[in-house]
Structures are given as C-alpha cells and as structure tokens.
Design an enzyme around this catalytic site. Sequence first.
Site, short mmCIF file in Angstrom:
data_model
loop_
_atom_site.label_atom_id
_atom_site.label_comp_id
_atom_site.label_asym_id
_atom_site.label_seq_id
_atom_site.Cartn_x
_atom_site.Cartn_y
_atom_site.Cartn_z
N SER A 108 38.66 39.91 40.39
CA SER A 108 37.62 40.03 40.26
C SER A 108 36.93 38.39 39.16
O SER A 108 37.92 37.29 39.81
CB SER A 108 38.14 39.91 37.88
OG SER A 108 36.87 39.69 37.30
N TYR A 121 44.45 36.35 31.24
CA TYR A 121 43.52 37.37 32.20
C TYR A 121 42.51 36.54 32.99
O TYR A 121 43.11 36.12 34.57
CB TYR A 121 42.64 38.56 31.46
CG TYR A 121 42.07 39.53 32.44
CD1 TYR A 121 42.66 40.17 33.24
CD2 TYR A 121 40.67 39.07 32.55
CE1 TYR A 121 42.78 40.78 34.22
CE2 TYR A 121 40.52 39.87 33.14
CZ TYR A 121 40.81 40.56 34.20
OH TYR A 121 40.20 41.60 34.74
#
Length: 229
Positions: A108, A121
């Site tokens: 990501s 995260y």
Amino acid sequence: LTARRTEQLQALATELEKRGAKCHVFPADLARADAPRKLFDAIESAGLRIDVLVNNAGFGDLGPFAQADQAKLLRMIQLNVAALTELTGLYLPGFVARSAGRILNVGSIAGFQGGPYMAVYYATKAYVNSFSEALHTELRGTGVTVTVLCPGPVATEFAAVSGMHVTRVFSAGQAMGAGPVALAGIRAMRAGTRMVVPGWRNRLMLFLARLMPRGTVLGAVRWMMSKRL
C-alpha cells in the site's frame, strides 16, 4: 482460490470458469496462525503445483491505538504480515528449485510513512513493501520474481471493515476500482517489476511526500485521519 467465505469463493469460481479457467476452492481464515500451513498442505494433497502466488488478504482498523481492540490488531498482524510471510516461505523454495515463479504481494502507499490513528495497519504495509522489495533484489537471476502492488484507497470491503466507509476518500468517489488496480498488479507481476503504484494521484502523493520533511508528512496524515474519526 482461498478466503474465509466458501459461498463467495464458489461464485467467483463459477464466474471464472465461464471464462475458461479451472478453479479449485480452498476456504481458509488466514488470520489463524495454523491456517497458512494447513492451506499449503491441502493444496499439496490435491496434487496442484503453484506457479504464481498472490498474497492479497488483509484488513485495517481506524482509531486511536490506546482505545483499539488489541485482539483485532494482533489478528491484523497475523493476516497482513505473518500469513503473507509464511506462504511466501512455503512456496518460494519450490519456485527457486524450478527457476520459475511469480509472487505478487499487495502492499500500500500507506506503507511509505507512519499512520497516526491507523498505526498498526500502516506498519503492516510498511513491512510488506520492504519485505517484497528485498526479496525481489535477493532473487535476481533465479528466474523468480517478487512484485509489490502499492495502491491507495480501493473500492472493496476494506473500507467497511476498517471503519473508513463513511470517510470522504471512499464516499466522494476518490477510491480506485478494484479492476484497474488488479490489472496494474498482474501486468507488473508478469513483467517482473519490483513495485507498481497504480493511479496518477497516488504517484503524485508519493512524489510530494518524498520532498517534504518526515514530520510534516506525519502531521498531514494525522490531520487527515483525525478528520475521519
């Protein structure tokens, strides 16, 4: 095909088989510590040889770390980091022995900086990005490649699971569709590319972040995340 929900996997298999694919469904909850090995053993028992591994499973959670459900965060680490690492470790020796194989890990753009209010995260995706880039370089000349796909917001169930479904980045149509993101990843994997960041907005964001002081970037992320709480 593997994920938690058998019914959805079967529906996907039916759709893909209409397009000429032959699919095998192996339901598994990869947030369980014993799941990656059980999945590997089940596939081996079925006599299937894996030439391409796509590590796509993952989830996030929005909120202050001090108020978070710690059990949920540990499941996140198990799924986003440990399962991905273990599956890669289980399949990579065979790939190297055959001098052929492709691994696509879904990282990501969140992995390029710390993420206040989504600290765990962001940290898991930093691991995926770094791990994948290192393996890509380590495996040079072996016939095996590792590619990391680094998207921004994508229109999937991730938003609802993480609590970000009502935030502007998802509700205002700023998230990319899953199709274009997946296609970018597959093309990069086939080409043996180390990393791909789909979407010009995401590439521009990363470029600008590299020019700014790290503290400024962290402050900007904190401000954006606090507006979403």
